[in-house]
Design a protein around this motif. Sequence first.
Motif, PDB file in Angstrom:
ATOM      1  N   ALA A  54      -0.233  15.417  15.454  1.00 53.52           N
ATOM      2  CA  ALA A  54      -0.077  13.980  15.646  1.00 53.52           C
ATOM      3  C   ALA A  54       1.179  13.519  14.938  1.00 53.52           C
ATOM      4  CB  ALA A  54      -1.296  13.241  15.104  1.00 53.52           C
ATOM      5  N   SER A  55       1.519  12.270  15.208  1.00 52.67           N
ATOM      6  CA  SER A  55       2.637  11.639  14.515  1.00 52.67           C
ATOM      7  C   SER A  55       2.120  10.412  13.786  1.00 52.67           C
ATOM      8  CB  SER A  55       3.723  11.246  15.509  1.00 52.67           C
ATOM      9  OG  SER A  55       4.766  10.558  14.863  1.00 52.67           O
ATOM     10  N   PHE A  56       2.413  10.343  12.484  1.00 48.01           N
ATOM     11  CA  PHE A  56       2.040   9.178  11.685  1.00 48.01           C
ATOM     12  C   PHE A  56       3.255   8.274  11.553  1.00 48.01           C
ATOM     13  CE2 PHE A  56       2.091   6.926   7.651  1.00 48.01           C
ATOM     14  CZ  PHE A  56       0.867   6.272   7.666  1.00 48.01           C
ATOM     15  N   SER A  57       3.067   6.973  11.794  1.00 47.15           N
ATOM     16  CA  SER A  57       4.166   6.023  11.682  1.00 47.15           C
ATOM     17  C   SER A  57       3.804   4.910  10.706  1.00 47.15           C
ATOM     18  CB  SER A  57       4.494   5.404  13.045  1.00 47.15           C
ATOM     19  OG  SER A  57       4.894   6.397  13.970  1.00 47.15           O
ATOM     20  N   ASP A  58       4.721   4.646   9.805  1.00 45.73           N
ATOM     21  CA  ASP A  58       4.612   3.504   8.889  1.00 45.73           C
ATOM     22  C   ASP A  58       5.620   2.471   9.377  1.00 45.73           C
ATOM     23  OD1 ASP A  58       4.240   1.752   6.792  1.00 45.73           O
ATOM     24  OD2 ASP A  58       5.412   2.936   5.358  1.00 45.73           O
ATOM     25  N   ASP A  59       5.124   1.404  10.023  1.00 49.65           N
ATOM     26  CA  ASP A  59       5.989   0.435  10.691  1.00 49.65           C
ATOM     27  C   ASP A  59       6.039  -0.881   9.925  1.00 49.65           C
ATOM     28  OD1 ASP A  59       6.361   2.271  12.705  1.00 49.65           O
ATOM     29  OD2 ASP A  59       4.929   1.341  14.080  1.00 49.65           O
TER      30      ASP A  59
ATOM     31  N   ALA B 105     -12.038   4.436   3.556  1.00 50.93           N
ATOM     32  CA  ALA B 105     -12.425   4.683   2.158  1.00 50.93           C
ATOM     33  C   ALA B 105     -11.353   4.177   1.198  1.00 50.93           C
ATOM     34  CB  ALA B 105     -12.671   6.174   1.946  1.00 50.93           C
ATOM     35  N   ASP B 106     -10.088   4.126   1.665  1.00 54.47           N
ATOM     36  CA  ASP B 106      -8.999   3.607   0.840  1.00 54.47           C
ATOM     37  C   ASP B 106      -8.810   2.102   1.019  1.00 54.47           C
ATOM     38  OD1 ASP B 106      -8.484   6.126  -0.131  1.00 54.47           O
ATOM     39  OD2 ASP B 106      -6.866   6.550   1.290  1.00 54.47           O
ATOM     40  N   GLY B 107      -9.700   1.493   1.798  1.00 50.30           N
ATOM     41  CA  GLY B 107      -9.605   0.048   2.012  1.00 50.30           C
ATOM     42  C   GLY B 107      -8.631  -0.371   3.080  1.00 50.30           C
ATOM     43  N   VAL B 108      -8.258   0.548   3.977  1.00 54.95           N
ATOM     44  CA  VAL B 108      -7.324   0.230   5.060  1.00 54.95           C
ATOM     45  C   VAL B 108      -8.097   0.172   6.377  1.00 54.95           C
ATOM     46  CG1 VAL B 108      -5.224   0.894   6.277  1.00 54.95           C
ATOM     47  CG2 VAL B 108      -5.458   1.381   3.831  1.00 54.95           C
ATOM     48  N   PRO B 109      -8.257  -1.002   6.973  1.00 55.90           N
ATOM     49  CA  PRO B 109      -9.061  -1.121   8.196  1.00 55.90           C
ATOM     50  C   PRO B 109      -8.292  -0.750   9.458  1.00 55.90           C
ATOM     51  CG  PRO B 109      -8.243  -3.265   7.580  1.00 55.90           C
ATOM     52  CD  PRO B 109      -7.773  -2.313   6.499  1.00 55.90           C
ATOM     53  N   VAL B 110      -9.028  -0.412  10.500  1.00 54.71           N
ATOM     54  CA  VAL B 110      -8.431  -0.271  11.829  1.00 54.71           C
ATOM     55  C   VAL B 110      -7.909  -1.640  12.255  1.00 54.71           C
ATOM     56  CG1 VAL B 110      -8.916   0.241  14.257  1.00 54.71           C
ATOM     57  CG2 VAL B 110      -9.921   1.652  12.464  1.00 54.71           C
ATOM     58  N   ALA B 111      -6.752  -1.679  12.909  1.00 56.38           N
ATOM     59  CA  ALA B 111      -6.149  -2.948  13.331  1.00 56.38           C
ATOM     60  C   ALA B 111      -7.092  -3.704  14.257  1.00 56.38           C
ATOM     61  CB  ALA B 111      -4.813  -2.695  14.021  1.00 56.38           C
TER      62      ALA B 111
ATOM     63  N   ALA C 212       0.828  -1.207   0.000  1.00 55.00           N
ATOM     64  CA  ALA C 212       0.000   0.000   0.000  1.00 55.00           C
ATOM     65  C   ALA C 212       0.865   1.261   0.000  1.00 55.00           C
ATOM     66  CB  ALA C 212      -0.923   0.012   1.214  1.00 55.00           C
ATOM     67  N   ALA C 213       0.440   2.252  -0.814  1.00 50.92           N
ATOM     68  CA  ALA C 213       1.114   3.550  -0.804  1.00 50.92           C
ATOM     69  C   ALA C 213       0.696   4.325   0.438  1.00 50.92           C
ATOM     70  CB  ALA C 213       0.736   4.331  -2.062  1.00 50.92           C
TER      71      ALA C 213
ATOM     72  N   ARG D  98       3.009  -5.243   8.381  1.00 56.67           N
ATOM     73  CA  ARG D  98       3.114  -3.790   8.239  1.00 56.67           C
ATOM     74  C   ARG D  98       1.977  -3.163   9.031  1.00 56.67           C
ATOM     75  NH1 ARG D  98       2.655  -0.327   2.570  1.00 56.67           N
ATOM     76  NH2 ARG D  98       3.602   1.622   3.349  1.00 56.67           N
ATOM     77  N   GLU D  99       2.258  -2.031   9.637  1.00 61.43           N
ATOM     78  CA  GLU D  99       1.232  -1.384  10.480  1.00 61.43           C
ATOM     79  C   GLU D  99       1.386   0.129  10.369  1.00 61.43           C
ATOM     80  OE1 GLU D  99       0.233  -3.001  14.514  1.00 61.43           O
ATOM     81  OE2 GLU D  99       1.199  -1.133  15.180  1.00 61.43           O
ATOM     82  N   TRP D 100       0.260   0.817  10.295  1.00 60.93           N
ATOM     83  CA  TRP D 100       0.253   2.274  10.369  1.00 60.93           C
ATOM     84  C   TRP D 100      -0.290   2.679  11.743  1.00 60.93           C
ATOM     85  CZ3 TRP D 100      -2.377   3.492   4.989  1.00 60.93           C
ATOM     86  CH2 TRP D 100      -1.437   3.250   3.976  1.00 60.93           C
ATOM     87  N   GLU D 101       0.180   3.802  12.191  1.00 58.62           N
ATOM     88  CA  GLU D 101      -0.231   4.277  13.522  1.00 58.62           C
ATOM     89  C   GLU D 101      -0.301   5.805  13.495  1.00 58.62           C
ATOM     90  OE1 GLU D 101       1.807   2.466  16.997  1.00 58.62           O
ATOM     91  OE2 GLU D 101       2.435   4.527  17.441  1.00 58.62           O
ATOM     92  N   ILE D 102      -1.371   6.357  14.043  1.00 61.36           N
ATOM     93  CA  ILE D 102      -1.466   7.803  14.233  1.00 61.36           C
ATOM     94  C   ILE D 102      -1.634   8.054  15.725  1.00 61.36           C
ATOM     95  CG2 ILE D 102      -2.728   9.925  13.732  1.00 61.36           C
ATOM     96  CD1 ILE D 102      -3.620   8.751  11.119  1.00 61.36           C
ATOM     97  N   GLU D 103      -0.647   8.730  16.316  1.00 62.50           N
ATOM     98  CA  GLU D 103      -0.684   9.029  17.751  1.00 62.50           C
ATOM     99  C   GLU D 103      -0.838  10.533  17.943  1.00 62.50           C
ATOM    100  OE1 GLU D 103       2.055   8.684  21.801  1.00 62.50           O
ATOM    101  OE2 GLU D 103       2.602   7.550  19.994  1.00 62.50           O
TER     102      GLU D 103
END
Length: 505
Positions: A136-141, A181-187, A18-19, A158-163
């Motif tokens: 906030a801080s966005f993390s692409d882990d 809407a982009d097809g990325v669900p909450v963990a 995913a981009a 892979r995990e995204w996080e917004i703190e």
Amino acid sequence: MAADVTEVEHKYSPAESAALPQLAALPGVGRVGEAAIEELDAVYFDTEELALAAQRITLRRRTGGQDAGWHLKLPLAAEGRREITEPLGSDQGPVPERLRQLVQVHARSHGLVPVARLKTRRNSIPLYSAQGTVLASFSDDRVEAQTFLTPAERSRWREWEIELVDGTRQLLADADDVLAADGVPVAALPSKLARALGSNVPVSPAAVPDPRRHGPASDVLLLYLSQQVQALKEHDPGVRTDEPDAVHQLRVAARRLRSALASFRTLMDATTPRFLRAELQWLAGAVGEARDTEVMRARLKDLMSAEPAELLMGPVAQQIEENLGATYRQAHAAGLAALDSDRYFRLLDSLDALVAGPPLTDAASRDARRTIGLLVLAERKRLKKAVRAAISATGTAPEDAALHEVRKCAKRLRYAAEAAAPIFSKQATSLAQTAEGIQEILGDLQDSVVTRETLRMLAAQTAAGGGNGFSYGRLHALEQQRGEEARASFYRAWRKSRPEPLHWN
């Protein structure tokens, strides 16, 4: 240096390919900052039975990044987690003592050992408002995990996080919508550790059912018991770290449990409530003596501050402080020792087992409103009988003891009414408040009785040493007056506003 903050974040599960999302398109975001790459290496600690993970608690030692160190994350009632940090220390160092104390109520007699290791390559991006505030801080882990359990497991994801930093929770809600809407669900899982544990992640206990008026009476009892067990666990760490009012709140939870087990004993097999009541009485006494001493110190300080200086003859204040200070230190140490004892840990195990699988009788399945109503009514009758005994003893030596029994009965009625509140609503709330008023008045009387005994003892010690006990005598007389006022206040309150019975027909 140790820190204590509230962490509020949302995690997402993107595809490997995913981009990155259009972060500048998030409502409220004015601009997106420069990305920074961090290499993080974290070892997670728990008991071998994963007692912390079962409570959604994580404890880790992490190197790399800007916040290297020990991190303890505790779930909050509202969204978010309380995060407590401690310095990194040496590689082979033990779990920091403060963090150990904060989880001891869950770990109990089991040691904290490494259970997993997570290596994370993090691409961290700050999100700014138009005014330049970091929202906030966005993390692409990208995470590599291995467990030290049996069988050991390895995983990658892979995990995204917004703190949140200075942003609002609305930003997280908006991010949920944009990413969905982009097809990325909450963990699906609350933490990286939970995902790393895989098949070993503990199953959350079943929720206690909400009581219904004509449902089983057991639901009323179990909800109240589970609430008080949870309260006891919540205040345990505060007692260990000497937080204000923690001892009082833990003891109240223990007393509520003990009282409920007595008031609703017909709903369970007799053996279990009897054993738990004895152990809860031990616990309340073990941790409560220090608080009782503090209450007495404050009471005597108030009395002395109102006295003319010329009537405080000799080092009265110093002697009281030395005596009660020593008593407090001994009691506080004994209370902490009790919380680290196998006896306490067995009690916690027994309380957990009680809530998970109570030994219910046939009576527990009967109509809640009538069954619970009758049991609360029995506590009201018990209180009235105790009051009659106190009135009969008026003016005699046993009156104080009889009024102390009234206080204990009022406390039991109060807690029984509290438990009944979900099905009796305002009726039960009003009854609990009336009983609490009686309890508080007579609590002042009991404090006076105990304080007078301490003053008498100090006066005797002073006289035996050739000192002047005059000031102790004055303080004793003033305390006796306060006791008489509390006694008279109770009788007035009883004549004016007696506890009203519950009605269920």
